[in-house]
Design an enzyme around this catalytic site. Sequence first.
Site, PDB file in Angstrom:
ATOM      1  N   LYS A 183      -1.930  -7.322  26.849  1.00 14.04           N
ATOM      2  CA  LYS A 183      -1.105  -8.406  26.330  1.00 14.04           C
ATOM      3  C   LYS A 183       0.092  -7.785  25.608  1.00 14.04           C
ATOM      4  O   LYS A 183      -0.026  -7.308  24.487  1.00 14.04           O
ATOM      5  CB  LYS A 183      -1.865  -9.297  25.345  1.00 14.04           C
ATOM      6  N   GLU A 258      -3.972   0.675  15.429  1.00 17.65           N
ATOM      7  CA  GLU A 258      -2.849   1.449  14.900  1.00 17.65           C
ATOM      8  C   GLU A 258      -1.947   0.448  14.208  1.00 17.65           C
ATOM      9  O   GLU A 258      -1.299  -0.369  14.847  1.00 17.65           O
ATOM     10  CB  GLU A 258      -2.123   2.172  16.035  1.00 17.65           C
ATOM     11  N   CYS A 297       6.935   2.243  13.267  1.00 16.21           N
ATOM     12  CA  CYS A 297       5.809   2.320  12.335  1.00 16.21           C
ATOM     13  C   CYS A 297       5.825   3.611  11.533  1.00 16.21           C
ATOM     14  O   CYS A 297       5.358   3.655  10.397  1.00 16.21           O
ATOM     15  CB  CYS A 297       4.486   2.158  13.084  1.00 16.21           C
ATOM     16  N   GLU A 400       5.664  -2.568   3.984  1.00 13.24           N
ATOM     17  CA  GLU A 400       6.393  -2.139   5.174  1.00 13.24           C
ATOM     18  C   GLU A 400       7.494  -3.152   5.505  1.00 13.24           C
ATOM     19  O   GLU A 400       7.220  -4.301   5.821  1.00 13.24           O
ATOM     20  CB  GLU A 400       5.431  -2.001   6.358  1.00 13.24           C
TER      21      GLU A 400
END
Length: 506
Positions: A183, A258, A297, A400
């Site tokens: 996906k 992750e 990331c 983040e």
Amino acid sequence: MADSTELRVRDTIHAGGEWRAAVSGATREILDPADALPFAVVAEGDEKDTDLAVAAARRAFDEGPWPHTPVAERAALLRRVADLLVRDREKLGLLESRDAGKTVEEGRVDIDCVADAFRYFADLVAAEAPGRVVDAGSPDIHSVVVHEPVGVCALITPWNYPLLQASWKIAPALAAGNTFVVKPSEITPLTTIALIDLLTEAGLPAGAANLVTGPGHTVGARLAEHPDVDLVSFTGGLVSGTKVAQAAAPGVKKVALELGGKNPNVVFADACATDEGFDTAVDQALNAAFIHSGQVCSAGARLIVEESVRDRFVTELARRAERIRLGRGTEDGVECGPLVSEQQRAKVEAYVESALKEGAVLRSGGKRPAPSAERPENGYFYEPTVLDRCHREMKVVREEVFGPVLTVETFRTEEEAVALANDTEYGLAGAVWTADAGRARRVAGRLRHGTVWINDFHPYLPQAEWGGFGKSGVGRELGPAGLAEYRETKHVYQNLAPRPVRWFAG
């Protein structure tokens, strides 16, 4: 640029070797983030489409040839895929640029890395021994540990590196003999769709590779909970990753996550003692923070610089940040593209606003750029931003941002530098810059991050595992550990001279 009247809907749900429309007939327009105009239309799948894809993957694993295909043949197919990626490099790099907003050069590099990943896992499985012999202490016993595929793998990928992150999952999953349903992000699905076509062209059996385009709250959630899925691998944000883990838990599935990062880039003064050293450290700090507009990331979004060089370092950093050329990623000379969506830009703006209220000093950026020929007015552009005088209590330092925002903190001692770098709930990546080899090893050894670069930032090796500590996730991608995620281990114990044991009377 095509307008919406010229768009054509493509059936983008792939199940059992066939492309399909969504069961509901729903579609989604894919927007170019450089101008907010639609340039593709894909099927918008849901739980019903997901069930069809999982059923196809299940049949292909239980009844199809791929799990039993000899390793040499699986490796050969992966190499053919790599060759096809090289053949289509320009087309795929351009598609990645338009879909995700990154520069076309970044898109080309991504395709190169995808091809490398397929070749690496092909070489890895081809070179492996058939099993590990275990000494049972008797010549009449043959004992061996072998690896087998997990089964049906649900692969959920992010929007920032669509094809690269997909390859880190698809290549080892296929190398190990699994079937899968992928996906891609509903925002950036186009290169993953193209990859399915390449897998088919390379000769992958029908049903081994399946794809559902659609949102996470329907397609992703169903994949995570589906009883016929054996493994879930997810790359994305912490909140969504937690939901994936919760959905997979009742089925005790294998789960690899992750997630995010808040990555320190620690610069000691001795790294800047020469003009060349100073220039390199500044240049790499820009690269760490602003490549792909900070939507990475592992972005080095926290600059932690020794106090004695802070003023000089930050002044030069801000000067260069203001010179970064923003624009449509397909334009020559553009160094930084737009953010992926209006929602993402609004999130970045909110973080910068909160930082300024908490006392940060704006040294560059902090706003939307003026429109120009290469920056359409409706594009999701935001200037590379440097925030000085930051501290660990600030929201922008702790969370983040996933945008072109660099915060600056300072330290005086090595102990303080390590403490600042480790003061995060994440633990994905980090870097240390120093001319002192002993200090480099000491600091790198103490940083609680899955990847630590010394005098560099951002390179990765397919042979090395990628993952993090803390809330950056569980499991590993790339390297031998990345392949191991997609395998089960079986112990086969063969008695060559069976005899009765006579434990019981009879």
